[in-house]
Scaffold this active site. Structure first.
Site, short mmCIF file in Angstrom:
data_model
loop_
_atom_site.label_atom_id
_atom_site.label_comp_id
_atom_site.label_asym_id
_atom_site.label_seq_id
_atom_site.Cartn_x
_atom_site.Cartn_y
_atom_site.Cartn_z
N HIS A 104 1.12 -1.61 6.29
CA HIS A 104 0.11 -1.25 7.30
C HIS A 104 0.38 -1.91 8.66
CE1 HIS A 104 -3.02 -0.15 3.93
NE2 HIS A 104 -2.04 0.72 4.04
N CYS A 115 8.64 5.16 23.75
CA CYS A 115 10.04 4.92 23.36
C CYS A 115 10.15 4.25 21.99
CB CYS A 115 10.75 4.09 24.42
SG CYS A 115 10.30 2.34 24.41
N GLY A 170 -5.59 -8.96 -5.13
CA GLY A 170 -6.59 -8.98 -4.06
C GLY A 170 -6.73 -7.70 -3.29
N SER A 172 -8.77 -3.74 -3.46
CA SER A 172 -9.82 -2.99 -4.15
C SER A 172 -9.32 -1.66 -4.69
CB SER A 172 -11.00 -2.76 -3.20
OG SER A 172 -10.58 -1.98 -2.09
N ASN A 196 -7.34 -10.29 -9.42
CA ASN A 196 -8.37 -9.99 -8.43
C ASN A 196 -9.64 -10.76 -8.77
OD1 ASN A 196 -8.94 -8.60 -6.07
ND2 ASN A 196 -9.71 -6.77 -7.11
#
Ligand code: APR
Length: 226
Positions: A104, A115, A170, A172, A196
């Protein structure tokens, strides 16, 4: 043996960086359509740039926690291959000594829409910042917004297909394509592990689960592997 690991905001939570969907998370305070979509940026670029300036400033003093350091130790010391993919735009994996694919993007980087040059973002970006390469005022944070294609998808597909073990830490399991990685890896024969605070949206696709704060669970898990 090859281990492919996907991390999400939960790995940085104990470094003081908020998650997105937990109580008090980023998307409970901000409208993601306004600050994290190409349409939002087209409507109000200043609002979007300010949002990332705020997040960049918040992350400035943040330090990697025991989970980041344990993953770096795993990458350095494991006898097989360890590939780290992160959805996080912070740089805490790198600060701990890891190499990670930032699917991301990174809020510490900027890029030019004309450019396609990329560079380290200043602490405070402005809408009319000129690109250091072409001079056009068409710069934006190098983050992937909703509706855009994440970075490194071909490399990631390879790491999912060739993994013996896929681990999600970690996250969801809400945002695609990352949310689909467990099914992809499992379909290609990988064993799957979720680490998690609580079971994710795809808990039933994981063979094993370790629940608890990442700063405790990840170092313990890494100790069992090394
Ligand atoms: N240790 C382990 N897990 C934790 C901790 C902790 N200390 N604190 C929170 N978690 C878990 C939560 O239980 C939750 O399952 O981390 C997960 C965070 O989920 P999200 O807030 O949805 O974050 P993430 O999955 O990374 O979001 C994916 O959404 O908007 C986007 O682009 C953004 O990359 C992000 C993507």
């Amino acid at each position: 043996m090859k281990i492919t690991i996907l991390t999400g905001a939960g790995v940085s939570a104990e470094s003081g960086l908020g998650t997105f969907r937990d109580k008090g998370g980023v998307w409970t305070k901000y409208d993601l359509q306004e600050v994290a979509t190409p349409q939002g940026f087209a409507r109000d670029p200043e609002k979007v740039i300010d949002f990332y300036n705020m997040r960049r400033k918040n992350a400035r003093g943040a330090k990697p926690n025991a989970a980041h350091f344990a993953l770096a130790r795993l990458q350095a010391e494991f006898r097989g291959e360890v590939e780290l993919i992160t959805q996080n735009v912070d740089s805490l994996h790198e600060a701990a000594g890891s190499t990670a694919l930032h699917m991301h993007g990174a809020h510490g980087r900027a890029r030019c829409m004309s450019c396609h040059a990329k560079w380290d973002a200043p602490l405070v970006m402005a809408v009319d910042d000129p690109c250091p390469t072409c001079g056009e005022a068409t710069t934006r944070p190098d983050v992937v917004w909703f509706g855009e294609t994440p970075h490194y998808l071909p490399e990631i597909a390879t790491h999912l297909a060739s993994a013996d073990l896929f681990v999600a830490i970690g996250t969801s399991g809400t945002v695609y394509p990352a949310a689909g990685f467990v099914a992809e890896a499992r379909g290609r024969g990988a064993r799957t592990l979720e680490i998690n605070l609580e079971p994710s949206n795809f808990a039933d696709l994981f063979d094993d689960v370790i629940l608890g704060p990442a700063s405790e669970t990840v170092p313990q898990w890494v100790d069992t592997l090394l």
